[in-house]
Design an enzyme around this catalytic site. Structure first.
Site, short mmCIF file in Angstrom:
data_model
loop_
_atom_site.label_atom_id
_atom_site.label_comp_id
_atom_site.label_asym_id
_atom_site.label_seq_id
_atom_site.Cartn_x
_atom_site.Cartn_y
_atom_site.Cartn_z
CE LYS A 148 -11.26 6.68 -5.13
NZ LYS A 148 -10.70 7.73 -4.23
CD1 TRP A 149 -15.33 -1.60 -7.18
CD2 TRP A 149 -17.40 -1.25 -7.94
NE1 TRP A 149 -16.06 -2.73 -6.93
CE2 TRP A 149 -17.33 -2.56 -7.39
CE3 TRP A 149 -18.59 -0.80 -8.50
CZ2 TRP A 149 -18.44 -3.40 -7.39
CZ3 TRP A 149 -19.68 -1.66 -8.49
CH2 TRP A 149 -19.60 -2.94 -7.94
CG ASP A 150 -11.79 2.44 -2.47
OD1 ASP A 150 -10.86 1.65 -2.76
OD2 ASP A 150 -11.61 3.46 -1.79
CG MET A 151 -12.08 -4.64 -2.73
SD MET A 151 -10.56 -5.21 -1.97
CE MET A 151 -9.45 -5.26 -3.36
CG ASN A 152 -10.54 0.86 0.91
OD1 ASN A 152 -9.55 1.23 0.32
ND2 ASN A 152 -11.67 1.55 0.93
CG ASP B 245 -5.04 5.02 -1.31
OD1 ASP B 245 -5.75 5.38 -2.27
OD2 ASP B 245 -5.44 4.23 -0.44
NE ARG C 277 -9.30 1.61 5.35
CZ ARG C 277 -9.02 2.16 4.16
NH1 ARG C 277 -7.92 1.80 3.51
NH2 ARG C 277 -9.82 3.05 3.63
CG ASP D 17 -13.69 9.44 -2.00
OD1 ASP D 17 -13.66 8.54 -1.13
OD2 ASP D 17 -13.01 9.39 -3.04
CG ASP D 18 -16.08 6.50 2.73
OD1 ASP D 18 -17.30 6.28 2.83
OD2 ASP D 18 -15.22 5.83 3.33
CD1 TRP E 247 -2.75 1.60 0.48
CD2 TRP E 247 -1.69 2.20 2.36
NE1 TRP E 247 -3.30 2.79 0.90
CE2 TRP E 247 -2.67 3.18 2.06
CE3 TRP E 247 -0.91 2.35 3.50
CZ2 TRP E 247 -2.89 4.30 2.85
CZ3 TRP E 247 -1.11 3.48 4.30
CH2 TRP E 247 -2.09 4.43 3.98
#
Length: 757
Positions: free
Chosen positions: A474-478, A537, A441, A364-365, A197
């Site tokens: 924006k397709w996130d995966m954390n 990031d 997370r 965003d989030d 990361w």
């Protein structure tokens, strides 16, 4: 047959515009690899094939009393098991009574286009032609189809394998590689790309000596730790000269690639999904299909190899309305506000972005459920009306009224324990019976191998984007996976690709940007749905320089999200000047991720000019031909060119006293004379500046000031630019001048070369 595929008496040749791939059926029905490299003819079969004579003393004869039947040295197209070939097998199958495989030629088919995958995985499209080789195990238990597809103008060949159970008994598949080939090549170095990361795509070079090099992802995803793409090059290959072979996968799950060299000099190269803890049962007539792999070759250096990959991804992987469309300059609110926003703040930021030239505003989030930090709300899709009283549609209408596009963040593959979804369906997460569920997370991953989970995501994301008139997602995966087998990962990817296809293929107007804590899923599989991906990031310009350079070996600039963020940088606490932050982000899909309303007038003026300059050169920067320069550890240089125009970025990492002269190399230009320009950046000042600089000083009403870098116009031939044009010296402690280059660590300038008419 067509111009790209030839066959004669069991000899096969696959041609691209500049490469050839040759193999033949040997006396025992096995596929013997002959050549992958420069373009040759089918008649070169004997000249290029391995000349076998007597066996080595410990070799096992495949046929009794036939000395040329040993299998441990012949270069194969796909490695069998248990027949005297002791190199790593390409396929591992167990059945009642054994584990050996002995696949022999049973015929072939050709087509003028690609063969569509049957299992739901994405693949490349618009091919020049395809060849399917049919193999059958000599026991009759199983069949293996090897599918080759040619993309002539990209100089790319794709491969995949399909295993079919022909018997009444069950077969258990423990490995099935997408591709395998044995190369009789020497002096090779394996270039792979590793990290973590905020440290993705770090290049690692390992000599290919006797033994095995294995790179893999065990995280469930293609991963920030090891990208699925890699390069084999000669040890003297440079950016502009020498031979190199590149390999990659159209796949987003855990993967494995193996490069092994035996003592005879044969290098076996193979790759596919990660077979660790993999077990797939096939009943009678059932089949297992691998992800598609793609490969290329160049004898003109690594830039040429990368350009093959770039052309292939732009023309045969990325698809839909945004395939060739210039990507908008965006403003994202994340680093400006995190979770603490309301509609007034968002509208104010969007208005400021619009004034500076941005075209897309992204929320965003934090817009849904009880999402005031990252502990709650994932999995729920109800809008937080305390932050957005008029909902997503109300905000979207206000953004659209500014003549801007509107974008929205999602993380659909995850769920927080503190969410309505988890309370209703705790069984929907990835978990193992009797074991504690592990969070990352503060979240679990949903089990996308289950149809009801897929349908829940498809329905809710689709509803929100439709009701909100969303233009960009924006397709996130954390997080990484836990509690998974290789078999589960394969099924998860089938589910993920179905979800993405159902949502976005049906809404082609939406620009999808994939994200996975940055580059945790930066791969060609995601690019079949997502024309661009958030590269990392880490937005520190000097860190991003290395990350984006690493990615450029495998992927085009049009796929790399690259943002200018605030300083001190959130990942490194380092402050880098605004023009340098832009000079790095310009070699990607440009965005801004900072509170524009808090900037001073000089900074706002600089950003407005940055965006205007980027738009002027945007098509070239996103879709031009990309070159790297062979540089030392202190410097980097990149160029994009369309033959008549080029943009070159020149970067230096650390300032030194009495710095030496530097040259700017510009590749890819047609023969002729060129006007050379430099982007006249405004460098915001935090140091005293002598008044004799006069008109180069700019002072705003709020007291902010800057010096505008200048450039003395000149002309140069394409030959001189290719050789290398000396640049003005950097600061030498004797004073300041608008014609020198910015006198601090982490410097950069952008230059243009335009052909004179």
């Amino acid at each position: 047959m067509n111009q790209y595929i030839e066959e004669h008496n069991g000899m096969f040749a696959l041609h691209t515009d500049h490469t050839s791939y040759l193999f033949r059926v040997d006396a025992y029905g096995h596929l013997e690899h002959i050549h992958y490299g420069r373009r040759v003819s089918l008649s070169d079969e004997e000249a290029l094939s391995l000349k076998q004579t007597l066996p080595y003393g410990t070799a096992v004869e495949y046929e009794d009393n036939v000395q040329r039947s040993f299998r441990d040295i012949e270069p194969f197209e796909y490695g069998n098991s248990g027949i005297g070939d002791y190199r790593t097998p390409s396929c591992l199958v167990s059945y009642a009574g054994g584990t050996s495989t002995d696949f022999a030629f049973a015929g072939f088919d050709t087509d003028d286009k690609e063969q569509v995958m049957q299992n739901g995985f994405p693949c490349a499209y618009d091919a020049s032609g395809s060849l399917t080789i049919h193999l059958v195990d000599k026991t009759g238990r199983m069949a293996l189809d090897l599918i080759y597809t040619v993309y002539g103008k990209s100089d790319v060949i794709t491969r995949r394998a399909v295993l079919i159970n022909l018997s009444e008994e069950e077969l258990t598949v423990n490995r099935l590689m997408s591709y395998s080939l044995d190369m009789m090549e020497d002096n090779l170095v394996m270039m792979s790309f590793h990290g973590n990361w905020v440290k993705e795509m770090q290049r690692k070079d390992v000599p290919v000596n006797a033994g095995t090099i294995s790179i893999s992802s065990r995280t469930g995803f293609s991963s920030n730790m090891t990208n699925p793409g890699f390069i084999l090059r000669r040890n003297d290959t440079t950016e502009m000269h020498g031979e190199a072979w590149g390999f990659n996968l159209v796949y987003s799950g855990s993967h494995k690639s193996i490069v092994s060299r035996d003592e005879h000099g044969c290098v076996r190269v193979m790759g596919g999904f990660n077979d660790e803890n993999f077990s797939w049962t096939l009943g009678n007539g059932e089949q297992l299909e691998t992800p598609e792999a793609f490969m290329t070759y160049s004898d003109a250096g690594m830039n040429s190899l990368s350009q093959h990959f770039h052309h292939f991804i732009r023309h045969h992987i990325v698809r839909g309305a945004w395939q060739y469309k210039e990507r908008p300059v965006l403003v994202n609110d994340w680093e400006a506000f995190l979770f603490t926003f309301d509609e007034e703040k968002l509208v104010s930021l969007a208005q400021q972005g619009k004034e500076l030239g941005a075209e897309l505003f992204v929320l965003d989030d934090g817009w849904f459920g009880e999402r005031n930090d990252d502990h709650a709300g994932l999995g729920d899709y109800n809008v937080n009306t305390k932050k957005l009283p008029e909902g997503i549609r109300g905000l979207s209408d206000k953004i659209h009224a500014m003549d801007m596009l509107f974008g929205l963040w999602f993380e659909p593959e995850a769920v927080n324990p503190d969410s309505d979804l988890y309370r209703a369906h705790p069984d929907w997460i990835i978990q193992e019976d009797g074991r504690r569920n592990l969070t990352g997370r503060y979240e679990y991953l949903l089990d996308l191998s289950r149809r009801e989970v897929q349908d829940y995501i498809i329905e809710n994301v689709g509803r929100v984007v439709d009701e909100g008139h969303v233009d960009y997602v924006k397709w996130d995966m954390n997080r990484h996976m836990t509690a998974m087998s290789g078999t589960f990962v394969y099924k998860y990817m089938l589910g993920l690709y179905r979800v993405l296809g159902e949502i976005f293929y049906k809404r082609p107007h939406i620009l999808l940007e994939s994200c996975a804590s940055g580059g945790n899923r930066f791969d060609a599989g995601m690019m079949c749905y997502s024309p661009q991906i958030w590269t990392s990031d880490d937005t520190d310009a000097m860190e991003r320089l290395g990350i984006q350079k690493g990615a450029s070996y495998l992927y085009p600039l049009s796929t790399m999200g690259a943002h200018v963020s605030a300083v001190p940088n959130a990942q490194t606490m380092r402050s880098i000047s605004l023009p340098v932050r832009f000079a790095v982000s310009a070699f990607g899909v440009l965005g801004y991720e900072l509170d524009l309303t808090e900037l001073n007038d000089i900074e706002k003026k600089e950003i407005k000019e940055q965006i205007a300059w980027y738009k002027q050169h945007r098509h070239l920067l996103q879709y031009g031909t990309f070159y790297r320069t062979d540089c030392d550890d202190a410097h980097e240089s990149f160029t994009v060119s369309d033959g008549k125009e080029a943009v070159t970025g020149v970067y230096r990492r650390m300032m030194m006293a009495a710095a030496p002269m530097e040259r700017m190399h510009v590749a890819g230009l047609e023969q002729g004379e060129y006007e050379i320009g430099m982007r006249n950046a405004i460098v915001p000042l935090d140091i005293p500046c002598p008044s004799e600089l006069g008109s180069c000083l700019e002072t705003a009403e709020d007291g902010s000031s800057g010096i505008r870098l200048l450039w003395k116009p000149l002309c140069a031939s394409s030959a001189a630019l290719s050789y290398g044009m000396p640049l003005p010296l950097v600061f030498n402690s004797s004073g300041l001048s608008p014609y020198m280059r910015y006198p601090l660590d982490f410097g950069a300038e952008l230059y243009t070369a335009v052909k004179k008419k």
